[in-house]
Scaffold this motif. Structure first.
Motif, PDB file in Angstrom:
ATOM      1  N   MET A 256     -10.713  13.830 120.828  1.00 58.49           N
ATOM      2  CA  MET A 256     -12.094  14.181 120.575  1.00 58.49           C
ATOM      3  C   MET A 256     -12.861  12.908 120.255  1.00 58.49           C
TER       4      MET A 256
ATOM      5  N   SER B  69     -20.014  18.621 124.797  1.00 57.73           N
ATOM      6  CA  SER B  69     -20.111  20.068 124.956  1.00 57.73           C
ATOM      7  C   SER B  69     -20.716  20.746 123.737  1.00 57.73           C
TER       8      SER B  69
ATOM      9  N   PHE C  37     -20.440  16.002 120.367  1.00 55.89           N
ATOM     10  CA  PHE C  37     -19.001  16.183 120.288  1.00 55.89           C
ATOM     11  C   PHE C  37     -18.442  16.323 121.698  1.00 55.89           C
ATOM     12  N   CYS C  38     -17.460  15.489 122.021  1.00 56.90           N
ATOM     13  CA  CYS C  38     -16.867  15.463 123.358  1.00 56.90           C
ATOM     14  C   CYS C  38     -15.363  15.665 123.230  1.00 56.90           C
ATOM     15  N   SER C  39     -14.820  16.566 124.042  1.00 62.79           N
ATOM     16  CA  SER C  39     -13.376  16.781 124.017  1.00 62.79           C
ATOM     17  C   SER C  39     -12.916  17.423 125.315  1.00 62.79           C
ATOM     18  N   GLU C  40     -11.732  17.050 125.744  1.00 56.44           N
ATOM     19  CA  GLU C  40     -11.116  17.691 126.902  1.00 56.44           C
ATOM     20  C   GLU C  40     -10.239  18.852 126.477  1.00 56.44           C
ATOM     21  N   THR C  41      -9.961  18.978 125.174  1.00 58.44           N
ATOM     22  CA  THR C  41      -9.037  20.017 124.713  1.00 58.44           C
ATOM     23  C   THR C  41      -9.655  21.028 123.754  1.00 58.44           C
ATOM     24  N   ILE C  42     -10.787  20.708 123.162  1.00 57.94           N
ATOM     25  CA  ILE C  42     -11.426  21.604 122.198  1.00 57.94           C
ATOM     26  C   ILE C  42     -12.622  22.272 122.858  1.00 57.94           C
ATOM     27  N   THR C  43     -12.752  23.583 122.653  1.00 59.51           N
ATOM     28  CA  THR C  43     -13.904  24.329 123.149  1.00 59.51           C
ATOM     29  C   THR C  43     -14.845  24.585 121.981  1.00 59.51           C
ATOM     30  N   PHE C  44     -16.132  24.312 122.178  1.00 58.07           N
ATOM     31  CA  PHE C  44     -17.132  24.489 121.129  1.00 58.07           C
ATOM     32  C   PHE C  44     -18.030  25.666 121.467  1.00 58.07           C
TER      33      PHE C  44
END
Length: 102
Positions: free
Chosen positions: A1, A35, A88-95
């Motif tokens: 993240m 995201s 907030f940027c992540s390839e694995t967490i959904t917001f």
């Protein structure tokens, strides 16, 4: 993240959102797009313009925020009548974002 923080002390809403978005663009670079975001702005700001600008730059972003008299960030420390955007940027967490009423 990854978290990106941008902060402007310009009292003109158009100039402030342009500065904040420019800072975000410079810091985002490669990697997953943001995201989710937190947007803080003065009560006197044109909130419609802020939301439209952020939404156009980052379509589909889950965005929450509020009006405030001052904002404190790692970019400008404590500033009254300022605008800040944290992404907030992540390839694995959904917001997600929601509104609760009553």
């Amino acid at each position: 993240m990854r978290v990106v923080v941008a902060h402007s002390e310009d009292v003109d809403t158009g100039a402030a959102v342009a500065e904040v978005l420019s800072q975000c663009d410079a810091k985002l670079g490669d990697g997953p797009p943001p995201s989710a975001g937190l947007l803080y702005a003065p009560a006197t700001a044109d909130h419609s313009l802020l939301l439209k600008s952020v939404g156009e730059r980052f379509p589909g972003i889950a965005l929450i925020g509020c009006s405030t008299d001052a904002t404190a960030t790692s970019v400008l420390a404590f500033k009254e009548e300022s605008t800040s955007l944290t992404l907030f940027c992540s390839e694995t967490i959904t917001f997600g974002a929601a509104v609760a009423r009553d």
